[in-house]
Design a protein around this motif. Structure first.
Motif, PDB file in Angstrom:
ATOM      1  N   THR A 125       0.824  -1.225   0.000  1.00 38.86           N
ATOM      2  CA  THR A 125       0.000   0.000   0.000  1.00 38.86           C
ATOM      3  C   THR A 125       0.856   1.272   0.000  1.00 38.86           C
ATOM      4  O   THR A 125       0.326   2.366  -0.169  1.00 38.86           O
ATOM      5  CB  THR A 125      -0.961   0.012   1.206  1.00 38.86           C
ATOM      6  OG1 THR A 125      -0.270  -0.510   2.331  1.00 38.86           O
ATOM      7  CG2 THR A 125      -2.179  -0.820   0.954  1.00 38.86           C
ATOM      8  N   SER A 126       2.142   1.142   0.178  1.00 41.90           N
ATOM      9  CA  SER A 126       3.015   2.329   0.133  1.00 41.90           C
ATOM     10  C   SER A 126       3.406   2.683  -1.306  1.00 41.90           C
ATOM     11  O   SER A 126       4.025   3.720  -1.540  1.00 41.90           O
ATOM     12  CB  SER A 126       4.261   2.090   0.988  1.00 41.90           C
ATOM     13  OG  SER A 126       4.863   0.886   0.608  1.00 41.90           O
ATOM     14  N   PHE A 127       3.052   1.818  -2.272  1.00 44.90           N
ATOM     15  CA  PHE A 127       3.333   2.127  -3.687  1.00 44.90           C
ATOM     16  C   PHE A 127       2.229   3.001  -4.281  1.00 44.90           C
ATOM     17  O   PHE A 127       1.049   2.822  -3.967  1.00 44.90           O
ATOM     18  CB  PHE A 127       3.393   0.842  -4.525  1.00 44.90           C
ATOM     19  CG  PHE A 127       4.779   0.262  -4.614  1.00 44.90           C
ATOM     20  CD1 PHE A 127       5.674   0.696  -5.583  1.00 44.90           C
ATOM     21  CD2 PHE A 127       5.187  -0.713  -3.729  1.00 44.90           C
ATOM     22  CE1 PHE A 127       6.950   0.173  -5.662  1.00 44.90           C
ATOM     23  CE2 PHE A 127       6.468  -1.245  -3.798  1.00 44.90           C
ATOM     24  CZ  PHE A 127       7.351  -0.802  -4.766  1.00 44.90           C
ATOM     25  N   SER A 128       2.637   3.887  -5.155  1.00 45.36           N
ATOM     26  CA  SER A 128       1.664   4.657  -5.946  1.00 45.36           C
ATOM     27  C   SER A 128       1.790   4.164  -7.389  1.00 45.36           C
ATOM     28  O   SER A 128       2.724   3.416  -7.712  1.00 45.36           O
ATOM     29  CB  SER A 128       1.999   6.142  -5.890  1.00 45.36           C
ATOM     30  OG  SER A 128       3.271   6.355  -6.485  1.00 45.36           O
ATOM     31  N   ASN A 129       0.880   4.613  -8.242  1.00 45.55           N
ATOM     32  CA  ASN A 129       0.962   4.257  -9.661  1.00 45.55           C
ATOM     33  C   ASN A 129       2.307   4.648 -10.250  1.00 45.55           C
ATOM     34  O   ASN A 129       2.924   3.904 -11.007  1.00 45.55           O
ATOM     35  CB  ASN A 129      -0.139   5.014 -10.409  1.00 45.55           C
ATOM     36  CG  ASN A 129      -1.018   4.073 -11.176  1.00 45.55           C
ATOM     37  OD1 ASN A 129      -0.558   3.034 -11.665  1.00 45.55           O
ATOM     38  ND2 ASN A 129      -2.271   4.431 -11.295  1.00 45.55           N
ATOM     39  N   GLU A 130       2.781   5.834  -9.833  1.00 48.32           N
ATOM     40  CA  GLU A 130       4.038   6.371 -10.368  1.00 48.32           C
ATOM     41  C   GLU A 130       5.222   5.526  -9.907  1.00 48.32           C
ATOM     42  O   GLU A 130       6.091   5.159 -10.700  1.00 48.32           O
ATOM     43  CB  GLU A 130       4.255   7.830  -9.908  1.00 48.32           C
ATOM     44  CG  GLU A 130       3.287   8.836 -10.509  1.00 48.32           C
ATOM     45  CD  GLU A 130       1.846   8.623 -10.072  1.00 48.32           C
ATOM     46  OE1 GLU A 130       1.617   8.355  -8.869  1.00 48.32           O
ATOM     47  OE2 GLU A 130       0.944   8.676 -10.934  1.00 48.32           O
ATOM     48  N   SER A 131       5.271   5.194  -8.595  1.00 43.96           N
ATOM     49  CA  SER A 131       6.438   4.433  -8.118  1.00 43.96           C
ATOM     50  C   SER A 131       6.402   2.994  -8.637  1.00 43.96           C
ATOM     51  O   SER A 131       7.446   2.364  -8.821  1.00 43.96           O
ATOM     52  CB  SER A 131       6.559   4.483  -6.590  1.00 43.96           C
ATOM     53  OG  SER A 131       5.404   4.016  -5.972  1.00 43.96           O
ATOM     54  N   LEU A 132       5.200   2.491  -8.924  1.00 44.19           N
ATOM     55  CA  LEU A 132       5.115   1.145  -9.508  1.00 44.19           C
ATOM     56  C   LEU A 132       5.793   1.154 -10.885  1.00 44.19           C
ATOM     57  O   LEU A 132       6.508   0.221 -11.250  1.00 44.19           O
ATOM     58  CB  LEU A 132       3.643   0.742  -9.634  1.00 44.19           C
ATOM     59  CG  LEU A 132       3.346  -0.702  -9.981  1.00 44.19           C
ATOM     60  CD1 LEU A 132       3.759  -1.643  -8.859  1.00 44.19           C
ATOM     61  CD2 LEU A 132       1.851  -0.905 -10.255  1.00 44.19           C
TER      62      LEU A 132
END
Ligand code: C5P
Length: 239
Positions: A125-132
């Motif tokens: 849950t600490s990932f965002s679309n961008e960091s993925l």
């Protein structure tokens, strides 16, 4: 399921003394505790026993991610500790998940043990679309990736997934009833998101189909944790 059986409190504290203090302070309001890396590395299996001795169930959140042989052996060890639930990373792959499930079923049959629920982490849950995209080079987007990993978990015969509340509805739709969804990153109105990127309120999470919600800081850092649980339970009930 009554709300008390759906709330998992994350024991994100540094040592056994503080963990037991929380368990005793929260008393009957909490039935399931999550033991994660920090606490397990500092206090080990002896702490699991101390929590079990107080009549509580344990979700062992060690997110196994290694070759199939290593993970299936760790899974057997977790099973022998009598935990109610443990997890691994779905991105460890299909074979890893199948071997893990088979080893757990085998040891339960041989040693007459209760089978723990095995769930897989889809995307933290600490990932965002961008960091993925930028960190893991996953280009097809969060929702598609979570849906893919949830379907793989189901195909491997595991009990369910850990996923953010924002993907709960998609997973429920894609994987059907009976597939467990455990949702961290829950934030009641008074709690800032901290390092979580994909949050939801307890009410939203339950409405979208979460079976269990995991809450740490919103309860442990509240000036009155019992009061925090009371408010959260009301939100869960109204959902
Ligand atoms: O304090 P907070 O409620 O954010 O704690 C969430 C807990 O759930 C932490 O212990 C974290 O490690 C865990 N978790 C998570 N996201 C996942 C899996 C577990 O936040 N995908």
């Amino acid at each position: 399921m009554p709300w008390k059986e759906r709330l998992i409190v994350a024991l994100d504290v540094p040592d056994a003394a503080q963990a037991i203090n929380v368990v005793e302070r929260l008393g009957d309001d909490v039935k399931i505790y999550k033991v994660g890396f920090e606490l397990f590395v500092s206090s080990g299996p002896a702490l699991l026993q101390q929590i079990h001795d107080r009549g509580k169930s344990i979700f062992l959140d060690l997110k196994f991610h290694d070759i199939p042989n290593t993970v299936s052996k760790a899974a057997v060890a977790a099973t022998r500790h009598g935990v109610f639930m443990f997890n691994l990373h779905a991105s460890g792959g299909y074979e890893m998940m199948v071997r893990c499930r088979d080893s757990v079923e085998e040891v339960c049959a041989k040693e007459n043990l209760q089978k723990p629920k095995i769930i897989a982490v889809t995307v933290l849950t600490s990932f965002s679309n961008e960091s993925l995209k930028s960190d893991l080079c996953v280009q097809h987007g969060m929702k598609a990736h979570v849906r893919h990993l949830a379907a793989l978990t189901k195909k491997a015969g595991l009990d369910g997934v850990v996923a953010s509340a924002q993907e709960t509805a998609i997973i429920r739709e894609h994987c059907g009833k009976g597939f467990l969804i455990v949702t961290p990153g829950i934030r009641p109105s008074w709690q800032p998101p901290d390092d979580q990127q994909r949050t939801a309120t307890p009410q939203q999470a339950i409405r979208d189909g979460a079976d269990y919600i995991v809450m740490g800081r919103a309860i442990l850092k509240h000036e009155d944790p019992a009061r925090a649980i009371e408010i959260i339970s009301l939100e869960m009930l109204t959902a």
